[in-house]
Design a protein around this motif. Structure first.
Motif, PDB file in Angstrom:
ATOM      1  N   VAL A 267       0.871  -1.174   0.000  1.00  0.00           N
ATOM      2  CA  VAL A 267       0.000   0.000   0.000  1.00  0.00           C
ATOM      3  C   VAL A 267       0.906   1.221   0.000  1.00  0.00           C
ATOM      4  O   VAL A 267       1.788   1.349   0.848  1.00  0.00           O
ATOM      5  CB  VAL A 267      -0.928   0.034   1.229  1.00  0.00           C
ATOM      6  CG1 VAL A 267      -1.830   1.263   1.175  1.00  0.00           C
ATOM      7  CG2 VAL A 267      -1.759  -1.239   1.316  1.00  0.00           C
TER       8      VAL A 267
ATOM      9  N   VAL B  82      -4.203   6.951  -2.444  1.00  0.00           N
ATOM     10  CA  VAL B  82      -3.737   5.656  -1.967  1.00  0.00           C
ATOM     11  C   VAL B  82      -3.913   4.614  -3.067  1.00  0.00           C
ATOM     12  O   VAL B  82      -4.904   4.618  -3.800  1.00  0.00           O
ATOM     13  CB  VAL B  82      -4.502   5.229  -0.684  1.00  0.00           C
ATOM     14  CG1 VAL B  82      -6.005   5.141  -0.930  1.00  0.00           C
ATOM     15  CG2 VAL B  82      -3.970   3.891  -0.168  1.00  0.00           C
TER      16      VAL B  82
ATOM     17  N   VAL C   2      -3.234   0.297  -3.871  1.00  0.00           N
ATOM     18  CA  VAL C   2      -2.930  -1.037  -3.345  1.00  0.00           C
ATOM     19  C   VAL C   2      -2.290  -1.849  -4.464  1.00  0.00           C
ATOM     20  O   VAL C   2      -2.861  -1.983  -5.561  1.00  0.00           O
ATOM     21  CB  VAL C   2      -4.202  -1.743  -2.843  1.00  0.00           C
ATOM     22  CG1 VAL C   2      -3.869  -3.160  -2.366  1.00  0.00           C
ATOM     23  CG2 VAL C   2      -4.841  -0.938  -1.718  1.00  0.00           C
TER      24      VAL C   2
ATOM     25  N   ARG D  72      -9.323  -2.601  -0.820  1.00  0.00           N
ATOM     26  CA  ARG D  72      -9.519  -1.435  -1.683  1.00  0.00           C
ATOM     27  C   ARG D  72     -10.874  -0.771  -1.436  1.00  0.00           C
ATOM     28  O   ARG D  72     -10.979   0.462  -1.429  1.00  0.00           O
ATOM     29  CB  ARG D  72      -9.411  -1.854  -3.147  1.00  0.00           C
ATOM     30  CG  ARG D  72      -7.985  -2.108  -3.611  1.00  0.00           C
ATOM     31  CD  ARG D  72      -7.957  -2.611  -5.043  1.00  0.00           C
ATOM     32  NE  ARG D  72      -6.595  -2.646  -5.579  1.00  0.00           N
ATOM     33  CZ  ARG D  72      -6.282  -3.121  -6.779  1.00  0.00           C
ATOM     34  NH1 ARG D  72      -7.245  -3.600  -7.569  1.00  0.00           N
ATOM     35  NH2 ARG D  72      -5.029  -3.103  -7.198  1.00  0.00           N
TER      36      ARG D  72
ATOM     37  N   ALA E 244      -8.848   0.803   2.944  1.00  0.00           N
ATOM     38  CA  ALA E 244      -8.000   1.734   2.201  1.00  0.00           C
ATOM     39  C   ALA E 244      -8.731   3.034   1.894  1.00  0.00           C
ATOM     40  O   ALA E 244      -8.095   4.077   1.712  1.00  0.00           O
ATOM     41  CB  ALA E 244      -7.513   1.086   0.911  1.00  0.00           C
TER      42      ALA E 244
END
Length: 751
Positions: A465, A542, A544, A527, A531
């Motif tokens: 991440v 952000v 992943v 996700r 996140a």
């Protein structure tokens, strides 16, 4: 009687004699050109094959590791950000695994062995520190320890380094008290390439001899049987050398070259089979009934050259049309952003091109050189299957007439059965099997097993991440995310948050294999949930990434683009067949039946491999998914390959109809002339593709089964039953074409 009526009457009276084109077609003239210049053409091909053979040993070293990335996807973006902002972590982590049955990691002898192994890792690679009791890299029983180090560079660079380090580590640990193995993504994929290379050798050793036996039974002569095998192997050798030259710029890997090789053997033999069959048929018609050559050498040479020209005008047209459709179908995969699709398109497309070039240049030149010698080495008649009667009077013609009398009674039950085979496709689940089950005897596979048993199956490929934002927003959000997921039972470890400027990096080690459905489910959950919530209300971005995330993105990209690819293939194939056959119904029927057979094959592949119905028979353990790229790749390949038999059969039916003017007799006569070649070609394809079922790598098994089952279904049920039934019901409507459309179609094949 009018002049046109006289001509039609003459055609019907001489139905057994194929009419020559009024003005020779380009392929007819090309056949004559190849026959006249046979020596220079063959000399060029021999030089090409020899050069390819010299270059072939270096091809393996040029191939890269498999690349499942999807351009501009979230996982690809995460990988770029990690490489840019956290170079110390590398693009991946190399893992050195130590194990001793009698020593523990806290003994001096164990530590000396570890230090000796770690010393062979270059300092510029980020030499790892020896594991200790506080690092968390020593197992509970203290017999296993791991050390990690960053690996940077491109995939091919990392693969080369992994191979070199594996050799150094094995040499440093040889005969010592502690075993040492290098594992990690690059080491595992490197060993996987070696296994796939062995699988290719096994497939070739099974498929080629059985294909030669089938050709012997079909042709009845040794020379005629050897030619298709020689043409196919020459094409494969030349194409493999070409792929070796392109391997660096295109980042090609071993898997796609294995698939391309198997396709080349099957397609190359099939194309040569069609051309040789027509050449022998024409040559026999132009010589004396007893098969002896005419005493006049000039007349004999003229007969051979004419036979080559007719073979290319008829079967050569079939081969060229089928090959172009295969390339159109393969080319449609460029609509998908995944690198693996580009590889398959390039490798398989180039292989088909080489097979076409061989069939339209080297093969006619060789046939012109051999002439009647193509029938040398005849087998005893008692060993050969009965050839049946002549056109319109053999077993296949009788079968066709039976189908024409009962099209609904025979066709509808089979149609329902094939439709039922498509049902499992509704439950398809896509993923990526890394092939770890096939690596149990390799150094990286042993290291991965030790890590999975003593630590975690997901330790070799943690979820990454990476977040970037102003101020401390990225670091604060990453720390919040680490706290939210720490209690997830699918996680064994959350490493400390790393910071680099305005970006933060987080590594999450899963308790599941990186290619397992549970790992991909975790990525999706991460996700859509933590996140997002951890960075909610902040300007930080952000992403992943990691291997599991790559597989998720590939599956999503495939599922999203599959309908578009299918639509493009169907539309382009219809338009191309419309031009070739100058009919509306024939291309509609071809597209629909090919679609049905291809979807049925995918359905059965789903049933056998995803649902595990073939585990005991084919020796594998189902991962619960099909390879993410398989549906698109199989559809493109199968749809293109199935056109071979459609064009070969319907083209001959059209030829018989144009010669006799009788629709009722054209179908039986066309089937009689082509059924034996179709069944032989299909048997060869099934054997060559089916030989991949002996592979250890699951994705090769899936590819082999899907291709073999589809060809078997297409060449038997579809071509020899459903096509005659549909054409019999349609009658003259098969060849209907509106006048306005006829005037606008390009006269590509019109003679």
């Amino acid at each position: 009687m009018t002049e046109s009526a006289l001509k039609e009457s003459e055609l019907k009276e001489n139905a057994a004699v194929p009419a020559e084109p009024r003005s020779p077609s380009p392929l007819h003239r090309w056949g004559g050109y190849m026959a006249r210049h046979r020596i220079p053409v063959l000399a060029v091909w021999i030089l090409l094959v020899v050069a390819s053979a010299v270059f072939y040993p270096s091809v393996e070293s040029r191939l890269a590791a498999p690349d499942y990335t999807v351009q501009s996807s979230e996982s690809a973006t995460a990988q770029k950000l990690m490489a840019r902002h956290f170079p110390a972590s590398g693009a991946e982590q190399g893992v050195v695994v130590f194990r001793s049955a009698r020593l523990t990691a806290d003994t001096p002898e164990y530590r000396r062995a570890v230090d000796r192994v770690l010393a062979v890792i270059p300092a510029d690679a980020g030499r790892p520190a020896a594991p200790d009791s506080t690092s968390g890299r020593i197992s509970a029983d203290k017999h296993v320890a791991v050390a990690t180090f960053p690996m940077a560079g491109s995939r091919s660079d990392r693969a080369d380094r992994a191979g070199d380090l594996q050799r150094r580590i094995r040499a440093a640990a040889a005969d010592g008290p502690v075993e040492a193995y290098l594992t990690g993504p690059s080491a595992l994929t490197g060993d996987l390439s070696d296994v796939e290379l062995r699988d290719q050798s096994v497939a070739e050793s099974i498929g080629v001899p059985i294909a030669l036996l089938a050709l012997l039974l079909a042709f009845g002569t040794l020379v005629a049987a050897l030619i298709p095998v020689a043409m196919a192997l020459g094409s494969v050798l030349a194409c493999t050398a070409l792929l070796g030259l392109l391997a660096g710029p295109l980042n090609l890997d071993r898997f796609v070259t294995v698939v391309a090789t198997v396709i080349g053997i099957g397609v190359g033999i099939d194309y040569a089979l069609f051309v040789i069959s027509r050449f022998r048929e024409e040559l026999a018609r132009r010589t004396q009934p007893d098969g002896e050559p005419r005493p006049d050498k000039a007349a004999l040479r003229e007969a051979v050259h004419a036979s080559v020209s007719v073979a290319l005008r008829t079967s050569g047209r079939t081969v060229l049309t089928a090959g172009l459709i295969v390339m159109v179908a393969l080319g449609s995969m460029i609509l998908i952003r995944g690198h693996i699709f580009t590889e398959i398109t390039v490798a398989a497309g180039l292989m088909v091109v080489l097979c076409l070039l061989t069939s339209l240049t080297a093969l006619p030149a060789l046939l012109a050189l051999l002439g009647h010698r193509v029938n040398r080495g005849a087998l005893p008649r008692r060993l050969l299957p009965s050839a049946g009667g002549g056109a319109g009077g053999g077993r296949w013609a009788a079968w066709a007439r039976t189908v024409l009398r009962h099209p609904y009674r025979l066709g509808l039950p089979v149609l329902v059965l094939v439709a039922a085979m498509t049902v499992p496709l509704a439950s398809i689940r896509l993923g990526v099997d890394w092939g770890l089950a096939s690596l149990t005897d390799t150094p990286s596979g042993k290291g991965q097993q030790i890590v999975a048993t003593s630590f975690s199956p997901g330790a070799v490929g943690p979820v990454q991440v990476v977040a970037c934002g102003p101020g401390d927003t990225a670091v604060t959000g990453a720390q919040r995310l680490a706290g939210e997921v720490r209690d997830d039972r699918r996680i064994t470890e959350v490493l400390p948050v790393e910071r680099s400027g305005k970006c933060a990096g987080l590594h999450i080690v899963l308790a599941e294999r990186v290619d397992s459905p549970k790992a991909t489910a975790f990525v999706r959950d991460l996700r859509s949930g933590p996140a997002r919530t951890a960075f909610a209300g902040t300007p930080a971005e952000v992403h992943v990434g990691g291997l599991s995330a790559e597989y998720v993105d590939l599956a999503d990209e495939t599922a999203g683009k599959l309908p578009l690819v299918v639509l493009v293939i169907l539309a382009l194939s219809f338009c191309y067949l419309l031009v070739v056959f100058r009919s509306v119904l024939v291309p509609v029927k071809a597209v629909l039946l090919n679609l049905l057979a291809t979807v049925a094959a995918l359905g059965m592949t789903t049933l056998v491999f995803q649902h595990g119905w073939g585990e005991g028979l084919f020796g594998f353990t189902s991962s619960g998914t099909l390879q993410a790229y398989l549906p698109v790749a199989l559809f493109a390949l199968l749809f293109g390959l199935s056109m071979d038999y459609e064009i070969f059969l319907v083209g001959r039916i059209q030829e018989e109809r144009l010669r006799t003017g009788d629709d009722a007799q054209a179908v039986p006569a066309g089937l009689e002339h082509t059924a034996r070649q179709i069944t032989t070609a299909a048997a060869i394809m099934v054997v060559v593709f089916g030989s991949l079922l002996f592979a250890r790598v699951l994705e090769l098994k899936q590819f082999g089964f899907g291709l073999a089952f589809a060809v078997l279904l297409d060449a038997t049920v579809v071509r020899l039953l459903l096509v005659p039934a549909v054409m019999g019901v349609a009658g003259r409507a098969n060849w209907w074409l509106p006048g306005w459309l006829e005037r606008r179609l390009p006269a590509v094949w019109k003679e």
